[in-house]
Structure formats: C-alpha cells, structure tokens
Design an enzyme around this catalytic site. Structure first.
Site: not given
Ligand code: C5P
Length: 229
Positions: A30-31
């Site tokens: 994820n980011d």
C-alpha cells in the site's frame, strides 16, 4: 533540567506498509511511507524513551538510536508485536497493515497463460485488535497505553470512535487520507485525536514531526493522569 518526560518508558512503534507475497517476485502493498511512524519513534527517543521500531516497507531510511525490527508481512508483524508486548509500556500502531494476503504463496514465479487470473485472498489478523484484547486481560498496573491510527476517507469521527472501542485503545489518531496535506506519503498531516469521551484535540496541518510532538504531549498528560488515579 529534570528527567526527560518519557525516561524509563519502553515504547513500541509500528510503521510502514506490509508486503504480502504472491510469488518470489510479486507482492501486494500500500501507499504507506512510514514517515508518521518514524516521526513518532524519533520524538519518543528524544523524550528519553527506550524505543523499539517494528517496520515494514518504508520509503525513508530508518532512524537511529532505537532497536529496529524489520518485517515484511502482516503475519510477521503480528509475531514481532505480540512477542514484544510483555516488555512494552506504550504501543503506537502507525503501520498500514494489509487486511488480506494471498491464500497461496507460489514457490516459483507464476507463468502467464491466455486465461484471466483470479487471486484468492484470505484475512490477515488485526494486530491492534489482538493487542487490545491482550491488554484487557492484564492487571491494571501492567496495562499498556495503546495508541491506534485510523485512516479514513469519510465519517472520520464515527469510524475513529468505533475503532477505539472495538480495538480497546486509549487514543485513536484519525486522519482523513483524502484531504490535501494529510495521509500517505506527504510531509505534513492533519489529524484528530480521540479518547473514550470523544474528541481530545484537532491538530491542524503541520509537519509529521510536529504532529508527533503534539501526540506525545497529549499521551504523556493522559498517562500521568492514569498514574495519579
Ligand atoms: O481497522 P483499521 O485498519 O482502519 O484500523 C487501523 C488501525 O489498526 C491502525 O492502528 C493499524 O495499524 C491497525 N491494524 C492492525 N492490523 C490490521 C489492520 C489494522 O494492527 N490487520
């Protein structure tokens, strides 16, 4: 000058995103940049705490002056966190843990075919929930102070308070990851801090380092109050 405010406290911080392997060369992540968790760990170190930083995939180099435990997956982070709980006074769960992982991890690189591919995912354990449940079983004198995070895009307060109760946290730090200047990857953040009685403080846009300092001010005040009871 007196002792530093977190002198003698053992602080565990999780930061970064997890990596959930599909095969030896592919994964889901994820980011999360890890910046918020790193800032919290560094601020705790500067306030005299003995810090353990459990970190997954991050963009920045890990800070110094603390014990670093590197993990990849949510399952590894779960093991690292749970095995450290008996030696912890305060836990801050800033990591972005994947909720799902591939059901099967292929030993060899998957070959493409002409067919579409369906990847089956299975639930990861909720680490913060496990910490909250563990903590609920401890004697008052042995209880950890638990700080969770909530990344939301809508109904921030409702979801934050729901998480606080369900995961048995002392504080929840909620950020609206859809807002400009807040959330993943940015240098700044905008958060609201909640406790069981509701909103404790709204922290307007400032650097993640400044947010971390403010969070420790809030946490220290509440820990001191608990000690005085
Ligand atoms: O439920 P949600 O993922 O939004 O809750 C966020 C909080 O729960 C964060 O503190 C995060 O680190 C923690 N969490 C966790 N394990 C998971 C999912 C979230 O510890 N599997």
């Amino acid at each position: 000058v007196g002792p530093k405010p977190l002198q003698g406290k053992r602080v565990l911080v999780t930061a970064g995103g997890t990596i959930e392997r599909i095969d030896p060369v592919r994964y889901i992540t994820n980011d999360s940049s890890g910046k918020m968790g790193f800032a919290i760990a560094e601020a705790a170190r500067n306030r005299g705490a003995e810090v353990t930083l459990i970190c997954g995939r991050t963009d920045a180099a890990a800070p110094n002056g603390m014990r670093i435990v590197r993990v990849d997956s949510a399952l590894q982070m779960y093991d690292a966190v749970m095995s450290n709980l008996p030696n912890t006074d305060v836990i801050v769960k800033a990591a972005a843990v994947a909720d799902y992982r591939p059901l099967h991890q292929e030993e060899h690189k998957m070959k493409k075919t002409s067919e579409a591919l369906t990847l089956e995912l299975t639930r990861n354990p909720d680490i913060l929930q496990a910490v909250g449940d563990w903590n609920a079983d401890q004697l008052d004198a042995d209880k950890l102070f638990v700080i969770g995070f909530a990344a939301e895009t809508m109904d921030v307060e409702k979801h934050a308070l729901d998480k606080l109760n369900r995961k048995k946290c002392d504080l929840i730090v909620a950020n609206n990851v859809a807002a400009a200047g807040a959330g993943f990857g940015t240098e700044t953040n905008i958060v609201s801090v909640y406790a069981s009685e509701g909103l404790v403080e709204h922290i307007p846009q400032m650097t993640k380092k400044a947010v971390a300092e403010r969070l420790w001010d809030i946490a220290q005040a509440r820990m001191n109050r608990l000690n005085d009871q």
